[in-house]
Design a protein around this motif. Sequence first.
Motif, PDB file in Angstrom:
ATOM      1  N   GLY A 177       0.935  -1.212  -0.085  1.00 22.04           N
ATOM      2  CA  GLY A 177       0.008   0.175   0.027  1.00 22.04           C
ATOM      3  C   GLY A 177       1.009   1.200   0.113  1.00 22.04           C
ATOM      4  O   GLY A 177       0.771   2.317  -0.655  1.00 22.04           O
ATOM      5  N   HIS A 178       1.708   1.200   0.911  1.00 24.01           N
ATOM      6  CA  HIS A 178       2.710   2.559   0.915  1.00 24.01           C
ATOM      7  C   HIS A 178       3.386   2.462  -0.535  1.00 24.01           C
ATOM      8  O   HIS A 178       3.538   3.688  -0.915  1.00 24.01           O
ATOM      9  CB  HIS A 178       3.917   2.178   1.917  1.00 24.01           C
ATOM     10  N   ARG A 179       3.725   1.509  -1.139  1.00 21.70           N
ATOM     11  CA  ARG A 179       4.602   1.490  -2.497  1.00 21.70           C
ATOM     12  C   ARG A 179       3.460   2.102  -3.485  1.00 21.70           C
ATOM     13  O   ARG A 179       3.816   2.917  -4.215  1.00 21.70           O
ATOM     14  CB  ARG A 179       5.110   0.170  -3.098  1.00 21.70           C
ATOM     15  N   ASN A 180       2.372   1.574  -3.603  1.00 22.69           N
ATOM     16  CA  ASN A 180       1.040   2.173  -4.566  1.00 22.69           C
ATOM     17  C   ASN A 180       1.238   3.630  -4.447  1.00 22.69           C
ATOM     18  O   ASN A 180       0.842   4.502  -5.215  1.00 22.69           O
ATOM     19  CB  ASN A 180       0.200   1.353  -4.147  1.00 22.69           C
ATOM     20  N   SER A 181       1.126   4.201  -3.075  1.00 19.15           N
ATOM     21  CA  SER A 181       0.705   5.521  -2.746  1.00 19.15           C
ATOM     22  C   SER A 181       1.805   6.280  -3.238  1.00 19.15           C
ATOM     23  O   SER A 181       1.649   7.597  -3.530  1.00 19.15           O
ATOM     24  CB  SER A 181       0.748   5.481  -0.985  1.00 19.15           C
ATOM     25  N   GLU A 182       3.004   5.614  -3.600  1.00 18.83           N
ATOM     26  CA  GLU A 182       4.129   6.622  -4.171  1.00 18.83           C
ATOM     27  C   GLU A 182       3.907   6.976  -5.535  1.00 18.83           C
ATOM     28  O   GLU A 182       4.531   7.798  -6.202  1.00 18.83           O
ATOM     29  CB  GLU A 182       5.572   6.045  -3.865  1.00 18.83           C
ATOM     30  N   TRP A 183       2.876   6.475  -6.067  1.00 21.55           N
ATOM     31  CA  TRP A 183       2.474   6.833  -7.495  1.00 21.55           C
ATOM     32  C   TRP A 183       1.556   7.970  -7.548  1.00 21.55           C
ATOM     33  O   TRP A 183       1.454   8.712  -8.480  1.00 21.55           O
ATOM     34  CB  TRP A 183       1.676   5.650  -8.244  1.00 21.55           C
ATOM     35  N   THR A 184       1.353   8.424  -6.392  1.00 24.15           N
ATOM     36  CA  THR A 184       0.348   9.737  -6.321  1.00 24.15           C
ATOM     37  C   THR A 184       1.067  10.789  -7.022  1.00 24.15           C
ATOM     38  O   THR A 184       2.151  11.130  -6.594  1.00 24.15           O
ATOM     39  CB  THR A 184      -0.046  10.051  -4.846  1.00 24.15           C
ATOM     40  N   GLY A 185       0.457  11.367  -8.070  1.00 25.77           N
ATOM     41  CA  GLY A 185       0.888  12.732  -8.634  1.00 25.77           C
ATOM     42  C   GLY A 185       2.095  12.292  -9.659  1.00 25.77           C
ATOM     43  O   GLY A 185       2.549  13.271 -10.623  1.00 25.77           O
ATOM     44  N   LEU A 186       2.413  11.123 -10.107  1.00 25.30           N
ATOM     45  CA  LEU A 186       3.475  10.773 -10.867  1.00 25.30           C
ATOM     46  C   LEU A 186       2.876   9.658 -11.797  1.00 25.30           C
ATOM     47  O   LEU A 186       3.769   9.179 -12.638  1.00 25.30           O
ATOM     48  CB  LEU A 186       4.576   9.914 -10.149  1.00 25.30           C
ATOM     49  N   GLY A 187       1.725   9.184 -11.923  1.00 25.47           N
ATOM     50  CA  GLY A 187       1.143   8.184 -12.968  1.00 25.47           C
ATOM     51  C   GLY A 187       1.301   8.513 -14.281  1.00 25.47           C
ATOM     52  O   GLY A 187       1.542   9.850 -14.628  1.00 25.47           O
ATOM     53  N   PRO A 188       1.334   7.462 -15.214  1.00 26.82           N
ATOM     54  CA  PRO A 188       1.314   7.820 -16.744  1.00 26.82           C
ATOM     55  C   PRO A 188       0.043   8.537 -17.289  1.00 26.82           C
ATOM     56  O   PRO A 188       0.482   9.158 -18.154  1.00 26.82           O
ATOM     57  CB  PRO A 188       1.559   6.414 -17.214  1.00 26.82           C
ATOM     58  N   ILE A 189      -0.920   8.396 -16.567  1.00 22.72           N
ATOM     59  CA  ILE A 189      -2.081   9.264 -16.963  1.00 22.72           C
ATOM     60  C   ILE A 189      -2.853   9.606 -15.718  1.00 22.72           C
ATOM     61  O   ILE A 189      -2.638   8.693 -14.751  1.00 22.72           O
ATOM     62  CB  ILE A 189      -3.408   8.737 -18.076  1.00 22.72           C
ATOM     63  N   LEU A 190      -3.556  10.707 -15.448  1.00 24.64           N
ATOM     64  CA  LEU A 190      -3.840  10.864 -14.122  1.00 24.64           C
ATOM     65  C   LEU A 190      -5.184   9.794 -13.480  1.00 24.64           C
ATOM     66  O   LEU A 190      -4.981   9.644 -12.358  1.00 24.64           O
ATOM     67  CB  LEU A 190      -5.100  12.216 -14.093  1.00 24.64           C
ATOM     68  N   GLU A 191      -5.772   9.318 -14.758  1.00 26.39           N
ATOM     69  CA  GLU A 191      -6.599   8.168 -14.251  1.00 26.39           C
ATOM     70  C   GLU A 191      -5.783   6.930 -13.364  1.00 26.39           C
ATOM     71  O   GLU A 191      -6.305   6.401 -12.355  1.00 26.39           O
ATOM     72  CB  GLU A 191      -7.349   7.619 -15.280  1.00 26.39           C
TER      73      GLU A 191
END
Lengths: 328, 251
Positions: free
Chosen positions: B21-35
Amino acid sequence: MYGNAYIDPNEKSNSITDGEDIQKLNAFESRISNGEKIEPKDWMPKEYRKQLVRMIEQHAHSEIIGALPEGTWITRAPGFRRKLALMAKVQDEVGHAQLLYSAAETLGKSREAMINDLITGKSKYSNVFNYPAYTWADACIIAWLIDAGAIINQVANAKGSYGPYCRALDRICVEESFHLKYGHDNVVTLATGSKIQREMVQAALNRWWPPIMHFFGPSDKISLHTEILMKWKVKMATNDDMRQQFLNMYVPKIWDLGLTVPDSKLMKNNENKWEYTEPDWDEFKRVINGGGPCNAERLAVRRNAEERGRWVRQALLAKDSKYLIPLA
Amino acid sequence: MNQDAIKELLYKMADDLLILGHRNSEWTGLGPILEEDIAFSSMAQDKIGQSQALFEILHSLGEQEPDIVAFMRNANQFHNSQFVELPNGEYDFSTIRHFLFDHADQLRFEMLSNSLFEPLAKLSRKIKGELKYHVFHANIWVTKLGNGNEESHSRMQNALNECWNFALGIFEESQFERQLIEEKIFEGEVELKKRWLENISGILEKANLKIPNTNTWQAINGGRQGKHTPNLQPLLDEMSEVFKIDASAEW
């Protein structure tokens, strides 16, 4: 959250309605003065479209850039409760960007073009996000007071004339009101906590006060340009009015918590107006033009995310990629 | 019921979920598309919430409070598989990990919804409904990117190869395996792995991705016994940075 779109008071104003069909323009203006909303396929003056795209786009950019200073605290939030709440809050902000890019797209500019203008520095985002969030308390102050400022701005803009933007703002404001509660609860916890916690939150308030005062932008010069934008309900309140409203609502709450606002001139005068030390507008302009402590870093992070994600977006566009029916 | 066996099972599940969960949260703001920022954040919130619920059960069995357990232990006291602590890498690695882990976790909670340890069975019935959506999400993206274009296909295949032996480490058996099975608390890692392989094989085939040759399979174990890669301790240091300023304070 959001920062006020910055309207350059020196922009040429005499050509705003040049070349527009007078009859159509009159009909458009009378619809707005009757309180009607303008919808994507309706006729609108070129300048109205241009200003709205610029404003909604800036707002959308502010949401995704604003996710960065707060996002860095998700992985450090103290305890399950704060971690879950901050994740949900920052997720909301990214969701707001998604809503707003969609609203701006109805005016003819694609999301890709807008994001491209963001990462090349052509379009702006709210100045406040060019400052760093040094401690957990900074993230708490942002969630409370920057979001509070944003709500004042957005509630005003939600009464504007462009339908898709107003509808997006209505929904955003509901979510922001939860952010405000979240931020306030965090600040209350720190301000009533241990000595270290109280010092942390006071130091964060001291750091964030100047950006907060900058938040609504410099006093509007009364120009024909501003007047027309207000008549068209693109701009809904003057920057000074919004700043006064903010001070009125939040200074007493800050004082209630035993915190000190770092401005010795701050007081309410006999005319019931707040007096304060004039913010440093040269600094504001320097930061807006790229000279702030975090401008380069924020754009670099965003640019890097765009570059790293490019292969994903290209794969989605692949012509021969199979259409997938959800596996439900 | 064997309390030690139950605790061991709960700790490894809770730790997997907290760390991933912690690792997944590191994608916040940085994903390949907003969705996708939004999707990874939703999954992160679910996982962290699920781990908290498992720590609550542990607390009811006499362990310390969830915040203390989650934020105050060192890496060698964590029971998560090494797979979940690896850095996010690129979206290919994160998506394949999400696919492999969530398929296993969905099955685990499905199996546990019949556990004779009632508090866990009850929670599992709730959580398996949440995981359904994580698995949908993973299936769609793995299939889409596996079939997208040459680059996306080769990235996904490489990520699958890179993840595989770590993913097998999810099923590292506990010293209490026999007791758990006998007391009908959990049907066991061997059974879970068997069902997992059945479930993912079909999807990977649709995605045009190949499971590495069986003669290269070598589970990367150790995580369940507190042996971790150098990635875990820095993650924990970051996670507890604020909490440890004053662990007795209210935050």
